[in-house]
Design a protein around this motif. Structure first.
Motif, PDB file in Angstrom:
ATOM      1  N   MET A 232       0.839  -1.167   0.000  1.00  0.00           N
ATOM      2  CA  MET A 232       0.000   0.000   0.000  1.00  0.00           C
ATOM      3  C   MET A 232       0.893   1.241   0.000  1.00  0.00           C
ATOM      4  SD  MET A 232      -3.302   0.682   2.270  1.00  0.00           S
ATOM      5  CE  MET A 232      -2.860   1.629   3.684  1.00  0.00           C
ATOM      6  N   GLN A 233       0.583   2.191  -0.856  1.00  0.00           N
ATOM      7  CA  GLN A 233       1.389   3.397  -0.997  1.00  0.00           C
ATOM      8  C   GLN A 233       0.747   4.535  -0.199  1.00  0.00           C
ATOM      9  OE1 GLN A 233       1.762   4.652  -5.030  1.00  0.00           O
ATOM     10  NE2 GLN A 233       3.246   6.215  -4.550  1.00  0.00           N
ATOM     11  N   ALA A 234       1.565   5.256   0.567  1.00  0.00           N
ATOM     12  CA  ALA A 234       1.064   6.381   1.345  1.00  0.00           C
ATOM     13  C   ALA A 234       0.795   7.564   0.425  1.00  0.00           C
ATOM     14  CB  ALA A 234       2.067   6.774   2.412  1.00  0.00           C
ATOM     15  N   VAL A 235      -0.274   8.302   0.707  1.00  0.00           N
ATOM     16  CA  VAL A 235      -0.639   9.485  -0.070  1.00  0.00           C
ATOM     17  C   VAL A 235      -0.427  10.700   0.815  1.00  0.00           C
ATOM     18  CG1 VAL A 235      -2.515  10.666  -1.257  1.00  0.00           C
ATOM     19  CG2 VAL A 235      -2.351   8.190  -1.381  1.00  0.00           C
ATOM     20  N   PRO A 236       0.337  11.680   0.357  1.00  0.00           N
ATOM     21  CA  PRO A 236       0.533  12.887   1.163  1.00  0.00           C
ATOM     22  C   PRO A 236      -0.805  13.565   1.439  1.00  0.00           C
ATOM     23  CG  PRO A 236       1.898  12.934  -0.827  1.00  0.00           C
ATOM     24  CD  PRO A 236       1.013  11.754  -0.926  1.00  0.00           C
ATOM     25  N   HIS A 237      -0.989  14.054   2.667  1.00  0.00           N
ATOM     26  CA  HIS A 237      -2.276  14.650   3.002  1.00  0.00           C
ATOM     27  C   HIS A 237      -2.427  16.085   2.511  1.00  0.00           C
ATOM     28  CE1 HIS A 237       0.375  14.865   6.486  1.00  0.00           C
ATOM     29  NE2 HIS A 237      -0.237  15.940   6.859  1.00  0.00           N
ATOM     30  N   ASP A 238      -1.450  16.633   1.819  1.00  0.00           N
ATOM     31  CA  ASP A 238      -1.638  17.958   1.239  1.00  0.00           C
ATOM     32  C   ASP A 238      -2.149  17.879  -0.198  1.00  0.00           C
ATOM     33  OD1 ASP A 238       0.819  16.988   0.340  1.00  0.00           O
ATOM     34  OD2 ASP A 238       1.611  18.998   0.044  1.00  0.00           O
ATOM     35  N   VAL A 239      -2.368  16.664  -0.702  1.00  0.00           N
ATOM     36  CA  VAL A 239      -2.891  16.480  -2.048  1.00  0.00           C
ATOM     37  C   VAL A 239      -4.408  16.375  -1.957  1.00  0.00           C
ATOM     38  CG1 VAL A 239      -2.917  14.964  -4.050  1.00  0.00           C
ATOM     39  CG2 VAL A 239      -0.806  15.291  -2.772  1.00  0.00           C
ATOM     40  N   LEU A 240      -5.095  17.227  -2.695  1.00  0.00           N
ATOM     41  CA  LEU A 240      -6.551  17.217  -2.666  1.00  0.00           C
ATOM     42  C   LEU A 240      -7.086  16.339  -3.788  1.00  0.00           C
ATOM     43  CD1 LEU A 240      -7.140  21.042  -2.171  1.00  0.00           C
ATOM     44  CD2 LEU A 240      -7.362  19.244  -0.462  1.00  0.00           C
ATOM     45  N   PRO A 241      -8.189  15.643  -3.543  1.00  0.00           N
ATOM     46  CA  PRO A 241      -8.783  14.855  -4.624  1.00  0.00           C
ATOM     47  C   PRO A 241      -9.363  15.796  -5.676  1.00  0.00           C
ATOM     48  CG  PRO A 241     -10.218  14.854  -2.713  1.00  0.00           C
ATOM     49  CD  PRO A 241      -8.943  15.557  -2.309  1.00  0.00           C
ATOM     50  N   PRO A 242      -9.479  15.331  -6.912  1.00  0.00           N
ATOM     51  CA  PRO A 242     -10.039  16.198  -7.950  1.00  0.00           C
ATOM     52  C   PRO A 242     -11.496  16.517  -7.656  1.00  0.00           C
ATOM     53  CG  PRO A 242      -9.732  13.969  -8.779  1.00  0.00           C
ATOM     54  CD  PRO A 242      -9.135  14.015  -7.407  1.00  0.00           C
ATOM     55  N   ASP A 243     -11.924  17.694  -8.008  1.00  0.00           N
ATOM     56  CA  ASP A 243     -13.310  18.117  -7.824  1.00  0.00           C
ATOM     57  C   ASP A 243     -14.149  17.463  -8.917  1.00  0.00           C
ATOM     58  OD1 ASP A 243     -15.735  19.367  -7.565  1.00  0.00           O
ATOM     59  OD2 ASP A 243     -14.950  21.409  -7.736  1.00  0.00           O
ATOM     60  N   PRO A 244     -15.116  16.625  -8.555  1.00  0.00           N
ATOM     61  CA  PRO A 244     -15.916  15.956  -9.589  1.00  0.00           C
ATOM     62  C   PRO A 244     -16.783  16.926 -10.385  1.00  0.00           C
ATOM     63  CG  PRO A 244     -16.789  15.475  -7.417  1.00  0.00           C
ATOM     64  CD  PRO A 244     -15.499  16.234  -7.216  1.00  0.00           C
ATOM     65  N   PHE A 245     -16.994  18.134  -9.858  1.00  0.00           N
ATOM     66  CA  PHE A 245     -17.807  19.127 -10.544  1.00  0.00           C
ATOM     67  C   PHE A 245     -16.969  20.248 -11.152  1.00  0.00           C
ATOM     68  CE2 PHE A 245     -20.742  17.264  -7.470  1.00  0.00           C
ATOM     69  CZ  PHE A 245     -21.800  16.931  -8.296  1.00  0.00           C
ATOM     70  N   ALA A 246     -15.659  20.061 -11.255  1.00  0.00           N
ATOM     71  CA  ALA A 246     -14.786  21.105 -11.803  1.00  0.00           C
ATOM     72  C   ALA A 246     -15.279  21.522 -13.183  1.00  0.00           C
ATOM     73  CB  ALA A 246     -13.355  20.608 -11.872  1.00  0.00           C
ATOM     74  N   ASP A 247     -15.378  22.818 -13.381  1.00  0.00           N
ATOM     75  CA  ASP A 247     -15.792  23.410 -14.661  1.00  0.00           C
ATOM     76  C   ASP A 247     -17.212  23.024 -15.081  1.00  0.00           C
ATOM     77  OD1 ASP A 247     -13.255  24.624 -14.876  1.00  0.00           O
ATOM     78  OD2 ASP A 247     -12.438  22.799 -15.765  1.00  0.00           O
ATOM     79  N   ASP A 248     -18.016  22.528 -14.164  1.00  0.00           N
ATOM     80  CA  ASP A 248     -19.402  22.170 -14.481  1.00  0.00           C
ATOM     81  C   ASP A 248     -20.290  23.372 -14.168  1.00  0.00           C
ATOM     82  OD1 ASP A 248     -21.955  21.193 -14.703  1.00  0.00           O
ATOM     83  OD2 ASP A 248     -21.639  19.445 -13.422  1.00  0.00           O
ATOM     84  N   PRO A 249     -20.913  23.986 -15.184  1.00  0.00           N
ATOM     85  CA  PRO A 249     -21.762  25.153 -14.924  1.00  0.00           C
ATOM     86  C   PRO A 249     -22.998  24.808 -14.096  1.00  0.00           C
ATOM     87  CG  PRO A 249     -21.915  24.501 -17.230  1.00  0.00           C
ATOM     88  CD  PRO A 249     -20.851  23.653 -16.602  1.00  0.00           C
ATOM     89  N   ASP A 250     -23.351  23.515 -14.021  1.00  0.00           N
ATOM     90  CA  ASP A 250     -24.511  23.091 -13.238  1.00  0.00           C
ATOM     91  C   ASP A 250     -24.122  22.545 -11.864  1.00  0.00           C
ATOM     92  OD1 ASP A 250     -26.285  23.754 -15.333  1.00  0.00           O
ATOM     93  OD2 ASP A 250     -25.810  21.845 -16.323  1.00  0.00           O
ATOM     94  N   ASP A 251     -22.934  22.863 -11.403  1.00  0.00           N
ATOM     95  CA  ASP A 251     -22.456  22.410 -10.094  1.00  0.00           C
ATOM     96  C   ASP A 251     -23.445  22.888  -9.031  1.00  0.00           C
ATOM     97  OD1 ASP A 251     -21.184  21.941  -7.687  1.00  0.00           O
ATOM     98  OD2 ASP A 251     -19.290  22.851  -8.284  1.00  0.00           O
ATOM     99  N   PRO A 252     -24.066  21.976  -8.290  1.00  0.00           N
ATOM    100  CA  PRO A 252     -25.045  22.391  -7.287  1.00  0.00           C
ATOM    101  C   PRO A 252     -24.448  23.244  -6.166  1.00  0.00           C
ATOM    102  CG  PRO A 252     -24.633  20.023  -7.167  1.00  0.00           C
ATOM    103  CD  PRO A 252     -23.897  20.526  -8.350  1.00  0.00           C
ATOM    104  N   ALA A 253     -23.157  23.155  -5.937  1.00  0.00           N
ATOM    105  CA  ALA A 253     -22.530  23.943  -4.869  1.00  0.00           C
ATOM    106  C   ALA A 253     -22.423  25.423  -5.228  1.00  0.00           C
ATOM    107  CB  ALA A 253     -21.152  23.385  -4.552  1.00  0.00           C
ATOM    108  N   ARG A 254     -22.571  25.765  -6.501  1.00  0.00           N
ATOM    109  CA  ARG A 254     -22.485  27.180  -6.910  1.00  0.00           C
ATOM    110  C   ARG A 254     -23.549  28.021  -6.222  1.00  0.00           C
ATOM    111  NH1 ARG A 254     -19.200  28.747 -11.188  1.00  0.00           N
ATOM    112  NH2 ARG A 254     -18.246  27.030 -12.289  1.00  0.00           N
ATOM    113  N   ALA A 255     -24.665  27.421  -5.876  1.00  0.00           N
ATOM    114  CA  ALA A 255     -25.743  28.158  -5.214  1.00  0.00           C
ATOM    115  C   ALA A 255     -25.327  28.658  -3.840  1.00  0.00           C
ATOM    116  CB  ALA A 255     -26.979  27.268  -5.091  1.00  0.00           C
ATOM    117  N   PHE A 256     -24.329  28.027  -3.229  1.00  0.00           N
ATOM    118  CA  PHE A 256     -23.889  28.405  -1.896  1.00  0.00           C
ATOM    119  C   PHE A 256     -22.776  29.436  -1.896  1.00  0.00           C
ATOM    120  CE2 PHE A 256     -25.468  24.028  -1.435  1.00  0.00           C
ATOM    121  CZ  PHE A 256     -26.528  24.296  -0.581  1.00  0.00           C
TER     122      PHE A 256
END
Length: 131
Positions: free
Chosen positions: A1-25
């Motif tokens: 098992m390979q360790a993952v540095p905790h400063d690496v963020l997972p990719p945003d599944p809604f990146a560049d999506d104009p319909d991202d539901p979080a935009r309302a917030f």
């Protein structure tokens, strides 16, 4: 098992999506994805370079990172070296920083200000050039 540095963020599944539901917030001002100016880019690159020097000098002495006094909440914010670097790199890439979890129960004695770092580095440089 390979360790993952905790400063690496997972990719945003809604990146560049104009319909991202979080935009309302988001605050309407936060939705202005204006690129950073060339001067701001230069300053961020200088800050990242300085941060690497400060970490190299102070981490071996037990300093965990930098404390910043927040103008919005009037509370000190404690940033570990890797978190501050990741935030500055994100600001450089995206033009803004994502919210992040604050340090859990930090020991204020483990953190120093940016001005302290600059003064310490200047002192080390002056001392080395004196010989």
């Amino acid at each position: 098992m390979q360790a993952v540095p905790h400063d690496v963020l997972p990719p945003d599944p809604f990146a560049d999506d104009p319909d991202d539901p979080a935009r309302a917030f988001l605050d309407p001002e936060d939705q202005l994805d204006e690129p950073i100016s060339p001067d701001e880019r230069t300053e961020l690159l200088a800050d990242l370079s300085d941060l690497a020097v400060y970490q190299a000098l102070l981490e071996p002495r037990g300093v965990r990172g930098i404390v910043v006094d927040c103008g919005e909440c009037d509370e000190p914010h404690y940033h570990d070296w890797h978190l501050l670097r990741a935030s500055l790199e994100q600001l450089l890439a995206d033009g803004r920083m994502r919210p992040h979890e604050p340090a859990f129960d930090p020991n204020p004695g483990d953190y120093v200000s940016w001005d302290y770092c600059r003064g310490f580095a200047d002192g080390v440089t002056a001392n080395e050039s004196a010989y």
